[in-house]
Design a protein around this motif. Structure first.
Motif, PDB file in Angstrom:
ATOM      1  N   SER A 212       6.649 -14.599 -17.145  1.00  0.00           N
ATOM      2  CA  SER A 212       6.011 -13.432 -16.527  1.00  0.00           C
ATOM      3  C   SER A 212       4.740 -13.861 -15.824  1.00  0.00           C
ATOM      4  CB  SER A 212       5.683 -12.384 -17.602  1.00  0.00           C
ATOM      5  OG  SER A 212       4.916 -11.324 -17.057  1.00  0.00           O
ATOM      6  N   TYR A 236      -3.795  -8.119 -19.709  1.00  0.00           N
ATOM      7  CA  TYR A 236      -2.382  -8.420 -19.468  1.00  0.00           C
ATOM      8  C   TYR A 236      -1.842  -9.379 -20.536  1.00  0.00           C
ATOM      9  CZ  TYR A 236       1.219 -11.472 -17.384  1.00  0.00           C
ATOM     10  OH  TYR A 236       2.321 -12.254 -17.175  1.00  0.00           O
ATOM     11  N   VAL A 239      -1.265  -7.493 -23.746  1.00  0.00           N
ATOM     12  CA  VAL A 239      -0.037  -6.689 -23.695  1.00  0.00           C
ATOM     13  C   VAL A 239       1.183  -7.574 -23.914  1.00  0.00           C
ATOM     14  CG1 VAL A 239       1.469  -5.413 -22.114  1.00  0.00           C
ATOM     15  CG2 VAL A 239      -0.945  -4.793 -22.302  1.00  0.00           C
ATOM     16  N   MET A 240       1.246  -8.688 -23.200  1.00  0.00           N
ATOM     17  CA  MET A 240       2.394  -9.580 -23.331  1.00  0.00           C
ATOM     18  C   MET A 240       2.484 -10.167 -24.739  1.00  0.00           C
ATOM     19  SD  MET A 240       4.127  -9.478 -20.574  1.00  0.00           S
ATOM     20  CE  MET A 240       5.261 -10.719 -21.183  1.00  0.00           C
ATOM     21  N   ALA A 243       3.765  -7.556 -27.230  1.00  0.00           N
ATOM     22  CA  ALA A 243       5.179  -7.257 -27.011  1.00  0.00           C
ATOM     23  C   ALA A 243       6.072  -8.391 -27.486  1.00  0.00           C
ATOM     24  CB  ALA A 243       5.421  -6.970 -25.525  1.00  0.00           C
ATOM     25  N   ALA A 283       6.538  -4.487 -23.077  1.00  0.00           N
ATOM     26  CA  ALA A 283       5.360  -4.878 -22.307  1.00  0.00           C
ATOM     27  C   ALA A 283       5.137  -3.943 -21.131  1.00  0.00           C
ATOM     28  CB  ALA A 283       5.511  -6.319 -21.817  1.00  0.00           C
TER      29      ALA A 283
END
Length: 379
Positions: A212, A236, A239-240, A243, A283
């Motif tokens: 990603s 970011y 979040v990743m 998840a 995510a």
């Protein structure tokens, strides 16, 4: 007076081989059984960790064994710490004693009042100094009618000196775990701690690979202050990470504005692929609710990878290599052109056992045949 030599011998030959919980609980039981008027024993060390400032274990004569406790970073600014005996010990680097059978005043910290209300009569804490500076504490609380005798304090001092050696070993182990898991992830970090640190020590495994990165990262850097783009990147990554962790995967690398995550096969390739897709969907959903100021794409592929150590003689990296990793990165690169948040290879679509839809057939760089790209049916 406790049989100090016996307890020191136990610490050096048995206790040092135990974890912090078993060591503290075992020592508390031994001292109480040997006649020390002990109500509570606390063994704590400062840490070097992204989230934790200190860890400690508390043994209490009247309670069931307790698990290790963690204090978050910044605990020194909390009222529970400011003005407490632990702060005094940390600042003075000297033992601290308070007879709780004597009257307490408002100047005495709340923890002393609470201990006295529980029947405590004496408080004695000592620093546990380390070579590299962090250190810890060894604290004993009595509920005997006369508190600790002078001989008891002498015994605690001698035992505390020996506990310093054990505490530093625990601290070094905790530091190694923090570094390994923070920089490599829990699964890979444990491999390194178990000794897999030789260049060329590589396994061939099958896994779902998730790649990603943030779309328009160059433009973001050109139009936003560096501190703002750093905040966006960290949000970011958070979040990743959440998840991926919540769906059984492990982030191996943060690469600029990108993330490389691995979902090992485990029970089956179908499970690995399903977990990777679930992480991707999680995510994207988290990003929407978190008002993340950046869009990002996610590409997923499944196949064989080389998993292990590569690098120079004295500087190595634990990573994954192989065509499957390259394909996952190429699939992610198609997310922007196709305006899709999540794309996967045909291999993943066939294995995952969930509804998908074909989005396009693309010729990927480095792949000698066109590949069908799919998206989760709900995207």
């Amino acid at each position: 007076m406790p049989n100090t030599a016996s307890h020191i011998d136990w610490i050096l030959h048995t206790g040092r081989m135990l974890d912090m919980e078993a060591l503290t609980h075992g020592l508390g039981d031994r001292l109480l059984a040997d006649g020390l008027p002990l109500m509570r024993l606390r063994f704590g060390i400062r840490t070097t960790h992204p989230l934790t400032g200190a860890i400690s274990v508390i043994w209490e004569a009247r309670s069931a064994p307790q698990k290790r406790q963690s204090a978050p970073l910044g605990y020194e600014a909390r009222s529970t710490y400011i003005g407490s005996p632990m702060e005094i010990i940390a600042n003075t680097r000297a033992p601290y004693r308070k007879r709780l059978s004597d009257p307490l005043t408002e100047a005495d910290h709340l923890v002393l009042h609470e201990l006295k209300d529980q029947g405590a009569t004496d408080y004695y804490g000592m620093p546990v100094p380390f070579l590299r500076g962090n250190g810890g504490m060894f604290i004993a609380v009595s509920d005997g009618p006369d508190g600790f005798a002078d001989a008891d304090i002498e015994a605690l001092d001698r035992i505390g000196d020996v506990m310093t050696l054990v505490a530093e070993a625990h601290s070094n182990r905790h530091l190694a775990e923090a570094i390994a898991t923070s920089y490599l992830g829990a699964r890979t970090g444990q491999r390194v701690l178990d000794g897999q640190i030789t260049r060329g020590d590589i396994q061939t495994i099958e896994a779902a690979i998730l790649f990603s990165d943030i779309r328009g990262w160059t433009a973001l850097n050109a139009t936003h202050p560096a501190t703002e783009t750093l905040h966006i990147a960290n949000r970011y990554f958070e979040v990743m990470s959440d998840a991926v962790d919540d769906n059984g995967g492990e982030i191996l690398k943060f690469m600029g504005d990108g993330v490389l995550a691995l979902f090992p096969t485990g029970d089956s390739g179908a499970t690995a692929c399903a977990n990777a897709i679930a992480a991707a969907k999680t995510a994207q959903a988290m990003a929407e609710t978190a008002d993340l100021e950046a869009r990002f794409g996610i590409g997923i592929h499944y196949g064989q990878v080389l998993y292990g150590n590569v690098g120079a003689r004295s500087r190595i990296d634990f990573t994954v290599l192989g065509q499957s990793v390259n394909i996952a990165a190429r699939i992610e690169a198609c997310c922007g052109a196709l305006d899709m948040p999540v794309l996967m290879s045909d291999t993943v679509a066939q294995l995952c056992g969930a509804p998908t839809r074909r989005v396009a057939t693309q010729t990927l760089k480095g792949v000698d045949h066109p590949m069908d790209l799919h998206a989760p049916a709900s995207f």
